[in-house]
Design an enzyme around this catalytic site. Structure first.
Site, mmCIF file in Angstrom:
data_model
loop_
_atom_site.group_PDB
_atom_site.id
_atom_site.type_symbol
_atom_site.label_atom_id
_atom_site.label_comp_id
_atom_site.label_asym_id
_atom_site.label_seq_id
_atom_site.Cartn_x
_atom_site.Cartn_y
_atom_site.Cartn_z
ATOM 1 N N ASP A 391 0.757 -1.276 -0.114
ATOM 2 C CA ASP A 391 -0.126 0.093 -0.175
ATOM 3 C C ASP A 391 0.692 1.295 0.102
ATOM 4 O O ASP A 391 1.919 1.202 0.412
ATOM 5 C CB ASP A 391 -0.863 -0.019 1.205
ATOM 6 N N GLY A 394 -0.074 5.351 -4.348
ATOM 7 C CA GLY A 394 -0.839 6.865 -4.580
ATOM 8 C C GLY A 394 -0.282 7.852 -3.844
ATOM 9 O O GLY A 394 0.070 9.111 -4.298
ATOM 10 N N ARG A 395 -0.115 7.611 -2.535
ATOM 11 C CA ARG A 395 0.375 8.970 -1.623
ATOM 12 C C ARG A 395 1.863 9.110 -2.318
ATOM 13 O O ARG A 395 2.196 10.295 -2.196
ATOM 14 C CB ARG A 395 0.259 8.294 -0.191
ATOM 15 N N TRP A 396 2.603 8.140 -2.365
ATOM 16 C CA TRP A 396 3.968 8.394 -2.746
ATOM 17 C C TRP A 396 3.944 9.226 -4.199
ATOM 18 O O TRP A 396 4.656 10.223 -4.104
ATOM 19 C CB TRP A 396 4.753 7.048 -3.001
ATOM 20 N N ARG A 404 -0.931 9.115 -9.971
ATOM 21 C CA ARG A 404 -0.816 7.910 -9.472
ATOM 22 C C ARG A 404 -0.503 6.857 -9.982
ATOM 23 O O ARG A 404 0.118 5.893 -9.411
ATOM 24 C CB ARG A 404 -2.475 7.810 -8.802
ATOM 25 N N HIS A 408 2.248 3.344 -9.030
ATOM 26 C CA HIS A 408 2.174 1.942 -9.463
ATOM 27 C C HIS A 408 3.363 1.268 -10.178
ATOM 28 O O HIS A 408 3.645 0.472 -10.091
ATOM 29 C CB HIS A 408 0.892 1.501 -10.288
ATOM 30 N N SER A 436 -7.657 -5.221 -5.533
ATOM 31 C CA SER A 436 -8.934 -5.586 -4.589
ATOM 32 C C SER A 436 -9.921 -5.883 -5.710
ATOM 33 O O SER A 436 -10.079 -4.590 -6.571
ATOM 34 C CB SER A 436 -8.824 -5.077 -3.311
ATOM 35 N N GLU A 438 -12.476 -4.241 -4.383
ATOM 36 C CA GLU A 438 -13.099 -2.768 -4.200
ATOM 37 C C GLU A 438 -12.221 -1.762 -4.953
ATOM 38 O O GLU A 438 -12.607 -0.581 -4.990
ATOM 39 C CB GLU A 438 -12.955 -2.698 -2.935
ATOM 40 N N TRP A 440 -11.942 -1.348 -7.709
ATOM 41 C CA TRP A 440 -12.552 -0.619 -8.973
ATOM 42 C C TRP A 440 -13.329 0.760 -8.988
ATOM 43 O O TRP A 440 -13.678 1.263 -9.768
ATOM 44 C CB TRP A 440 -13.711 -2.027 -9.543
ATOM 45 N N LEU A 500 10.207 -20.572 -5.332
ATOM 46 C CA LEU A 500 9.392 -19.779 -4.405
ATOM 47 C C LEU A 500 7.881 -19.713 -5.014
ATOM 48 O O LEU A 500 7.534 -19.536 -6.290
ATOM 49 C CB LEU A 500 9.801 -18.432 -4.279
ATOM 50 N N ARG A 563 -5.307 -1.950 8.737
ATOM 51 C CA ARG A 563 -6.304 -2.796 8.348
ATOM 52 C C ARG A 563 -6.029 -3.811 7.381
ATOM 53 O O ARG A 563 -5.159 -3.993 6.625
ATOM 54 C CB ARG A 563 -7.511 -1.891 7.852
HETATM 55 C C1 IPE Z 1 -1.533 0.193 -3.244
HETATM 56 O O1 IPE Z 1 -1.417 1.526 -3.407
HETATM 57 C C2 IPE Z 1 -1.732 -0.240 -4.722
HETATM 58 C C3 IPE Z 1 -3.427 -0.622 -4.806
HETATM 59 C C4 IPE Z 1 -4.237 -0.622 -3.962
HETATM 60 C C5 IPE Z 1 -3.551 -0.728 -6.373
HETATM 61 P P1 IPE Z 1 -2.579 2.768 -3.187
HETATM 62 O O2 IPE Z 1 -2.809 2.960 -4.913
HETATM 63 O O3 IPE Z 1 -3.681 2.094 -2.536
HETATM 64 O O4 IPE Z 1 -2.009 3.764 -2.569
HETATM 65 P P2 IPE Z 1 -2.575 4.745 -1.614
HETATM 66 O O5 IPE Z 1 -3.101 4.043 -0.583
HETATM 67 O O6 IPE Z 1 -3.776 5.606 -2.397
HETATM 68 O O7 IPE Z 1 -1.251 5.736 -1.281
HETATM 69 C C1 IPE Z 2 -5.664 -2.834 -0.315
HETATM 70 O O1 IPE Z 2 -5.070 -1.471 -0.540
HETATM 71 C C2 IPE Z 2 -5.374 -3.273 -1.569
HETATM 72 C C3 IPE Z 2 -4.068 -3.614 -2.395
HETATM 73 C C4 IPE Z 2 -2.992 -3.036 -1.738
HETATM 74 C C5 IPE Z 2 -4.365 -3.960 -3.698
HETATM 75 P P1 IPE Z 2 -6.311 -0.385 -0.630
HETATM 76 O O2 IPE Z 2 -5.416 1.052 -0.432
HETATM 77 O O3 IPE Z 2 -7.168 -0.620 -1.532
HETATM 78 O O4 IPE Z 2 -7.055 -0.421 0.769
HETATM 79 P P2 IPE Z 2 -7.908 0.418 1.474
HETATM 80 O O5 IPE Z 2 -9.064 1.315 0.591
HETATM 81 O O6 IPE Z 2 -7.120 1.432 1.961
HETATM 82 O O7 IPE Z 2 -8.864 -0.546 2.420
HETATM 83 MG MG MG Z 3 -4.210 2.425 -0.473
#
Ligand code: IPE
Ligand code: IPE
Ligand code: MG
Length: 617
Positions: A391, A394-396, A404, A408, A436, A438, A440, A500, A563
Site C-alpha cells: 500500500d 498513490g500517496r508516494w 498515481r 504503481h 482488490s 474494491e 474498481w 518460491l 487494516r
Molecule cells: C496500493 O497503493 C496499490 C493498490 C491498491 C492498487 P494505493 O494505490 O492504495 O496507494 P494509496 O493508499 O492511495 O497511497
Molecule cells: C488494499 O489497499 C488493496 C491492495 C493493496 C491491492 P487499498 O489502498 O485499496 O485499501 P483501503 O482502501 O485503504 O482499505
Molecule cells: Mg491504499
C-alpha cells in the site's frame, strides 16, 4: 480445400468380424482398466469411439510392455520393439481391412502381452485394431515415434530427475495420441481449429492428467516396486525413496502427496483450452477436467490409504458429472453434422521456447545493489507463508507531484526487488495483494494504467527467469483479456519451478472466496456427496478456490494503514501482523527481511497459555 476423404465409419461387424472383435477387445481393456478415460471417450461422436478405444488400448498395452517387472530393461525394450515392428508389418500389408498375423509373425512377447488372452495365432487384437484405425483414418504412424522413444526411456528404468524432464517425457508419450484425436475429429468433419493458446495450455493439461494418474495409481505401482515420480519431487519434501516403497505415511510423505495434488489441480485447470473450440470439444475438455479434479480430491481425502489402494471415483460423483455431459455432448455433436469433409487440423508452429527464460533453468536472484545479504534464518524458523498488502503507491506519487499511475509503476520495481529478496531468504510462499475487488471504485484511467504495468511486469524476463512458480488468485471478470492471458500463461510456464510460490492477488476479494467455498459445500451436500454434519474447517478450506494456499504466518502491510481490506480472511486468522509506514514504492527487499526478522522474535501460541521454563503461567 482439403482432399475429400472417405467418410469413415465404425467397423461393420458383419463385413469384418475379426476387426470388430479386435475393437471390442480394446473397448473391454479400456473400460476395465481405465474407466474414467473410457467415460470420456463415450462423449466423442459415436463413429470415432472405436478408434479412440484402439488408440487408448495401444497406449495402455505398450506402457504395460515396458512397465512389466518381468525381465531386464533390455528385454522390456525388446518387447516394445517387437510390438512396434509387428505394427509396422501389419501396416505394410495391403488389401482388405481384415488383418491377419503380421508379416514377420508377431513376436512371442508381443502376443503374450496382448490383453484378454486372445488366440495367439491371430496376433494382438489391440495392435490389429490400431493398424486398422491408422489405415481407416489415414493417420501417419511416424507421429508415434516420440511415444516409443519415451517408452524406451521408461523401459530403461531411469527415473526423470526433475519435473521438467518428467514433463518432457510425459508430453512425448501423450501428445501424439491427443493430436490424433484432433485429426480424427477433423477427418470426421468437425471444425477443429488449434489456436496458439490451445497449444500452450495443452501440455499443462496433459501433465495434469498424467500426474493425477500417477498418484491415484500409486498403491499399485508401489506394490510392484515402481516409482515414476521425478527425484526432485521426493527431494523437495525430504522423502527417502525407501519410505515410499515401504508405504510409510510419514509427515514428509504426507507433504509430498499434498504437493502432488496441488500441482495436479493447478495443471488441470486450463480454461484457455475450452475457448474457441467446437461445443462438443468444450464438453469433452470440461468433463475431463471435472472428472480428474474429482479424482484429485478423492486421493486427497484418502490420506494414508492412498498408499494401499487406488483412488476410485464414487459412482455418485461420476454420475453427477457424466449424466449432464452426455446430454450436452449428444446435442453438440448432432449440430456438427458429421458429413462434411473439413480442413485439416491447423497446427501452428511451437513458440520459440529456447529464447524464453521461462523454459531455461532458473537463474539465481540478483544481489541487492547495497551488497547486503539475506539474514541466515534456518528454514524451520522462517514463516512458511508471508502475505503482503502493498500500500501507498498513490500517496508516494502525490508526494512527488506525479500521477498515481507513476506510483504503481515505481511500485512494481519494489515488487520485483522483494521477490528477489524472498528467494534469497528461502521463503516458500509469498502472496502479494495487487488489486482488490474494491479497487474498481478508482478512476478508470488509473485502473487501466495499473493493469498495463502489471501486464508488462509479468511479461518481463526478469520474473520469468527466476525460480518462481507464479499463481493468480482472483476473478477474470472485468480484467483486460491480455492481463488475464498473461496471468494464466505465467502460471502455466512457471509450473515446473520449485523455489518460491508467488501468488498474485489480482481482482481478488476475500469474502467472495468464502462465498464460493460455501456454495461448493452446499452443492456437494445437495448432491449427496457429503454429510453436512461432517463439514469442518478442513473441508471448508478444501473448497476454497486455492485449497493448497497455506495459512499466512506473517502479514505485512506498508503505507501506514492498520487494516486488512478484504485480503485472505480465512488464511489470516492466526497470522502475526506487521505494519510499517513506508510507502510501497520506497520499499526494497531489506524491508521484507526486517519484517521476517521481527516475526522470528514473536511467540506464537495459537490459543495456548504462555510457557515459562517448562511451566504454564
Ligand atoms: C496500493 O497503493 C496499490 C493498490 C491498491 C492498487 P494505493 O494505490 O492504495 O496507494 P494509496 O493508499 O492511495 O497511497
Ligand atoms: C488494499 O489497499 C488493496 C491492495 C493493496 C491491492 P487499498 O489502498 O485499496 O485499501 P483501503 O482502501 O485503504 O482499505
Ligand atoms: Mg491504499
Amino acid at each position: 480445400m482439403s482432399p475429400v476423404l472417405p467418410q469413415p465409419a465404425a467397423p461393420d461387424p458383419a463385413s469384418a468380424p475379426d476387426i470388430a472383435a479386435a475393437y471390442a477387445s480394446c473397448r473391454r481393456l479400456v473400460r476395465s482398466s481405465r474407466s474414467v478415460e473410457y467415460s470420456v471417450m463415450q462423449l466423442m461422436p459415436a463413429a470415432l469411439r472405436p478408434a479412440c478405444w484402439a488408440m487408448y488400448a495401444a497406449a495402455v498395452t505398450t506402457d504395460a510392455l515396458v512397465d512389466d517387472e518381468e525381465g531386464s530393461p533390455a528385454e522390456r525394450a525388446a518387447r516394445l520393439q517387437a510390438w512396434v515392428d509387428a505394427l509396422r508389418a501389419e501396416l505394410a500389408e495391403t488389401g482388405s481391412s481384415v488383418v491377419g498375423p503380421s508379416a514377420g509373425g508377431p513376436s512371442r512377447a508381443g502376443r503374450s502381452h496382448g490383453p484378454g488372452g486372445d488366440d495367439p495365432d491371430r496376433g494382438d487384437p489391440v495392435r490389429r485394431a490400431l493398424a486398422d484405425t491408422i489405415r481407416t483414418w489415414q493417420l501417419d504412424v511416424e507421429t508415434l515415434t516420440p511415444v516409443f522413444t519415451a517408452l524406451r526411456e521408461d523401459a530403461s528404468g531411469r527415473r526423470p530427475q526433475t519435473w521438467r524432464e518428467w514433463s518432457l517425457r510425459t508430453q512425448a508419450e501423450n501428445t501424439p495420441w491427443a493430436m490424433w484425436c484432433l485429426t480424427l475429429l477433423t477427418r470426421a468433419g468437425v471444425p477443429t481449429t488449434v489456436r496458439q493458446e490451445h497449444l500452450e495450455a495443452m501440455p499443462a493439461f496433459l501433465d495434469g492428467l498424467y500426474l493425477t494418474d500417477t498418484f491415484t495409481d500409486l498403491a499399485s505401482d508401489l506394490g510392484r516396486g515402481i516409482l515414476t515420480l521425478p527425484e526432485e519431487a521426493l527431494a523437495a519434501h525430504g522423502v527417502p525413496e525407501a519410505d515410499l516403497l515401504a508405504r510409510r505415511w510419514t509427515p514428509p510423505v504426507e507433504a509430498l502427496i499434498a504437493g502432488l495434488t496441488e500441482r495436479a489441480d493447478d495443471w488441470l485447470e486450463q480454461p484457455a483450452l475450452q475457448r474457441g473450440v467446437h461445443p462438443g470439444m468444450a464438453v469433452l475438455l470440461r468433463t475431463s477436467t471435472d472428472l480428474f479434479r474429482a479424482r484429485v480430491r478423492t486421493a486427497r481425502r484418502l490420506g494414508p490409504a492412498l498408499l494401499h489402494r487406488t483412488a476410485e471415483l464414487s459412482p455418485a460423483v461420476r454420475l453427477r458429472l457424466l449424466a449432464p455431459a452426455r446430454v450436452r455432448a449428444v446435442r453438440a455433436w448432432r449440430r456438427a453434422a458429421l458429413v462434411q469433409p473439413a480442413e485439416p487440423v491447423v497446427v501452428l508452429p511451437e513458440p520459440r521456447r529456447e529464447a524464453d527464460p521461462a523454459f531455461l533453468p532458473p537463474v539465481p536472484p540478483r544481489p541487492h545493489p547495497s551488497g547486503e545479504c539475506a539474514p541466515d534464518i534456518p528454514a524451520e524458523r522462517l514463516p512458511r507463508h508471508v502475505g503482503v498488502i502493498m500500500d501507498g503507491n498513490g500517496r508516494w506519487a502525490a508526494q512527488q507531484g506525479l500521477p498515481r499511475s507513476e506510483g504503481h509503476r515505481v511500485g512494481s520495481d519494489a515488487t520485483r526487488d522483494v521477490v528477489h529478496g524472498a528467494l534469497e531468504l528461502g521463503l516458500s510462499h509469498l502472496t502479494l495483494y495487487a488489486f482488490s475487488t474494491e479497487n474498481w471504485r478508482r478512476d478508470a484511467s488509473e485502473v487501466a494504467r495499473l493493469f498495463r504495468t502489471m501486464h508488462d511486469t509479468l511479461r518481463d524476463s526478469d520474473l520469468r527467469s527466476l525460480d518462481v512458480r507464479l499463481r493468480w488468485a482472483g476473478s477474470p471478470e472485468g480484467l483486460p483479456v491480455d492481463l488475464v492471458d498473461a496471468l494464466r500463461q505465467s502460471a502455466r510456464d512457471s509450473r515446473h519451478r520449485t523455489g518460491l510460490t508467488l501468488t498474485l492477488c489480482v481482482n481478488y476479494g476475500g469474502r467472495a472466496e468464502l462465498v464460493q467455498a460455501a456454495a461448493g459445500l452446499a452443492r456437494a451436500a445437495a448432491a449427496g456427496e457429503l454429510d453436512p454434519d461432517h463439514i469442518d474447517e478442513r473441508l471448508l478450506a478444501a473448497h476454497l478456490p486455492h485449497p493448497h494456499l497455506p495459512e499466512v504466518d506473517l502479514l505485512w502491510r506498508t503505507g501506514g494503514e492498520h487494516r486488512i481490506s478484504n485480503f485472505l480472511p480465512w488464511h489470516l486468522s492466526y497470522s502475526e501482523l506487521h505494519f510499517t509506514d513506508t510507502l510501497w514504492p520506497e520499499v526494497d527487499r531489506r524491508d521484507l527481511w526486517r519484517a521476517v526478522g521481527t516475526y522470528t522474535q514473536r511467540r506464537r501460541r495459537h490459543g495456548a497459555a504462555p510457557v515459562v521454563e517448562g511451566t504454564r503461567v
